[in-house]
Write an enzyme that holds these catalytic residues in place. Structure first.
Site, PDB file in Angstrom:
ATOM      1  N   GLY A 290       0.538  -1.136  -0.161  1.00  0.00           N
ATOM      2  CA  GLY A 290       0.060   0.144   0.265  1.00  0.00           C
ATOM      3  C   GLY A 290       0.574   1.022  -0.092  1.00  0.00           C
ATOM      4  O   GLY A 290       2.304   1.073  -0.720  1.00  0.00           O
ATOM      5  N   SER A 291       0.380   2.237   0.261  1.00  0.00           N
ATOM      6  CA  SER A 291       0.703   3.736   0.604  1.00  0.00           C
ATOM      7  C   SER A 291       1.908   3.597   1.372  1.00  0.00           C
ATOM      8  O   SER A 291       2.932   4.827   0.925  1.00  0.00           O
ATOM      9  CB  SER A 291      -0.184   4.568   0.934  1.00  0.00           C
ATOM     10  OG  SER A 291      -1.537   4.744  -0.326  1.00  0.00           O
TER      11      SER A 291
END
Length: 635
Positions: A290-291
């Site tokens: 993810g981020s």
């Protein structure tokens, strides 16, 4: 003629006797000089016996000398069958004390061997049971010292430490990897017996056991304990499938803390499943990051000078189309027009797609590989996974876009924190490690020492500085506000990754994470927290993982004595954010004056009088607005 014949015969007989005498002398000489030691040893083996004395296994210490694994002395039963005068009585009494069958015990007692161990019932006995056996005074039954592995802090660091078997052999974790160093050499009490096994009244000899080597880890017990506490709190609050955390010194690659849930107690490993005891999640588990992976894309973009964070603008409409695929921003309707610094602060997926496109697949994936993704870090813990990244030949526009914001690739936590540590420390990738040294227990002399090992230089100092500034903005002004600590420069990046099962994304099932750096201007620690499928909460890295990291960082501030400093970003508060305030010193003030000064806090009074003589929390402590302060009044 007759006398001559007799004379010849006498000479022959004398020659034969002389030859035989020489042979005998030669044989005696050979035995006494060349074969003495071997024959003496063989003879001694026939009438000598050894009662084994087990060596202590080496201790395992944290970096400050706190014992994480040690030993306690126990006793075990051994039997000399030839010395047992009444096998039936011995079998009956021992079977009753050791809670085993008479038949099995009788087999031990009457076995045709010089020494017999009662395994496993007679191993590592409690003091009470050993005392009962000792009081029986049974012929041929002996109690010998054995060492039992002891983990004073229970499940703390369990997956990394591992555990040992009934014979003190390492079976998992560091206990297995460093078993040849930790295992000592057993000693013995040597006594002599006749052909029937009866003990002779001769001098006994004692062969002292040689204890195993001691191991010192890079782990800081206090930080480890704080991490374990926060993971326990997360489990109690969110009931996740898994939870994990790592704390690393970015300037050396030393692991300061490492833990995951579920965990286990090494002393009772038999009570857990194979998966629970063998899966050290920070090095074994792979998932889409993810981020938090955006830190890699950001660093590559700055290093290749494809973006100016403060001058370049991007309009986020809420989604971006790539080869027919619509990639959405987490914020419905998008963030509108923003600088790329704000793209980072807001963790805007479409903005990072643009950065990936500017880099191109060759450049982006070269940095991904240089930072260690797709291969093992080489950390000295067993069970490490490699993760999965796209083969460059299979990377099209969509794969490039999703990789840029951390989707479609699979990485391990240890890879992530190692890579981010390199990005924030000035650009140097270090090999992570957990064992600091191996030393001789009596003299303390070091026989093996691990030192920081540079793998490669990945980015410049200037790029590292810009990334740290951007990460500090994320915590002060962006999605990582829940990790903000007043007076301390904290940088970080949140992550929210949808989980994949059988090639499909799961609905409502996320791994939320936070990567934190402190102080952001001169990093001393990097912290990574990941919570898998938190229940009963909105699943975002900023709402779940970041507050956990903040609590851990507050402990680290005290443990490492990190001082407050000026120059950090002021927090951009939202309406739902809790604000911090510094407690003033109201001791000696009139009651009314104190109440006026403490208007942002709840005040509770005790005692009688009109002046404040004591306050809790003490002056200059940082607490949330609306928290309670207790004042004692007097005259």
């Amino acid at each position: 003629m007759f006398y001559k014949s007799i004379h010849i015969r006498i000479n022959i007989i004398l020659s034969v006797f002389l030859f035989c005498f020489i042979l005998i002398i030669g044989k005696v000489f050979y035995i006494q000089v060349y074969s003495y030691e071997k024959l003496n040893s063989n003879a001694e083996d026939l009438w000598s016996r050894n009662l084994p004395i087990e060596a202590d296994r080496g201790n395992i210490f944290d970096r400050n000398g706190i014992k994480l694994a040690s030993n306690i002395t126990t006793t075990s039963v051994v039997i000399i069958p030839n010395q047992v005068t009444n096998p039936e009585e011995v079998s009956e009494k021992l079977s009753a004390i050791l809670n085993t069958s008479y038949e099995d015990m009788y087999k031990h007692v009457t076995k045709k061997t010089s020494i017999e161990r009662i395994h496993p019932e007679g191993r590592r006995l409690s003091y009470e049971i050993a005392d009962k056996i000792n009081n029986l005074k049974l012929d041929g039954v002996y109690l010998v010292k054995e060492s039992k592995r002891y983990y004073p802090y229970g499940s703390l660091l369990s997956h990394s430490l591992g555990f040992v078997g009934i014979d003190n052999q390492g079976l998992s974790g560091l206990e297995l990897m460093y078993d040849k160093y930790l295992t000592g050499e057993s000693g013995a009490i040597k006594y002599f017996s006749d052909a029937k096994g009866n003990r002779l009244d001769l001098i006994e000899t004692y062969e002292q056991p040689q204890d195993g080597m001691d191991i010192t880890l890079t782990i800081n017990y206090e930080i480890q304990n704080a991490l374990e506490r926060e993971l326990n709190n997360a489990v109690n609050k969110y009931n996740p499938d898994h939870a994990l955390g790592i704390v690393m010194d970015p300037n050396t690659g030393e692991i300061l803390a490492l833990a995951s849930r579920p965990d286990f107690e090494p002393s009772n490993y038999q009570n857990y499943t194979v998966e629970e005891i063998n899966r050290n999640l920070p090095v074994w588990m792979t998932y889409e990051p993810g981020s938090t992976f955006k830190v890699i894309t950001l660093a590559a973009s700055l290093e290749e000078k494809v973006v100016d964070l403060d001058k370049d603008m991007y309009h986020d409409s809420g989604a971006i189309n790539v080869e027919g695929a619509r990639i959405k921003c987490w914020k419905a309707g998008g963030h509108g027009t923003q600088t790329f610094m704000e793209v980072v602060q807001n963790s805007c997926n479409p903005g990072f797609v643009i950065l990936g496109q500017r880099l191109g697949k060759e450049k982006l994936f070269s940095y991904i590989k240089k930072l260690g993704f797709g291969s093992k870090t080489g950390v000295d813990l067993n069970g490490e996974s490699t993760g999965i990244i796209f083969n460059l030949d299979n990377v099209g526009p969509v794969e490039l876009a999703t990789t840029a914001f951390g989707q479609g690739v699979s990485v391990t936590p240890i890879q992530q924190i190692t890579a981010v540590s390199a990005i924030v420390n000035g650009g140097t990738l270090y090999k992570p490690y957990i064992v600091k040294s191996v030393s001789e227990p009596e003299t303390g002399s070091v026989i093996l020492e691990n030192k920081p090992q540079i793998v490669r230089k990945v980015i410049s100092e200037d790029t590292s500085l810009k990334v740290r500034e951007a990460l500090e903005n994320v915590v002060s002004l962006g999605s990582g506000r829940s990790a903000y600590i007043e007076g301390y420069r904290v940088g970080g990046k949140t992550g929210t990754a949808q989980k994949v099962e059988n090639g499909k994304y799961l609905y409502g099932n996320y791994i939320v994470s936070f990567m934190g750096v402190m102080p952001s201007n001169n990093p001393k620690v990097v912290v990574y927290i990941a919570i898998d499928n938190a229940k009963g909460a909105t699943q975002y890295g900023g709402t779940i993982a970041a507050p956990i990291a903040r609590s851990l960082l507050l402990d680290i501030i005290d443990i490492l004595d990190i001082k407050k400093e000026d120059g950090g970003k002021n927090k951009n508060y939202n309406y739902y954010d809790k604000r911090f305030t510094t407690v003033p010193n109201v001791i000696g003030m009139e009651k009314k004056e104190a109440i006026k000064l403490l208007k942002n806090l709840k005040v509770e009074f005790s005692g009688y009088g009109n002046k404040v003589i004591y306050q809790s929390p003490s002056a200059y402590t940082t607490i949330y607005e609306g928290d309670t302060i207790k004042l004692m009044l007097g005259n």
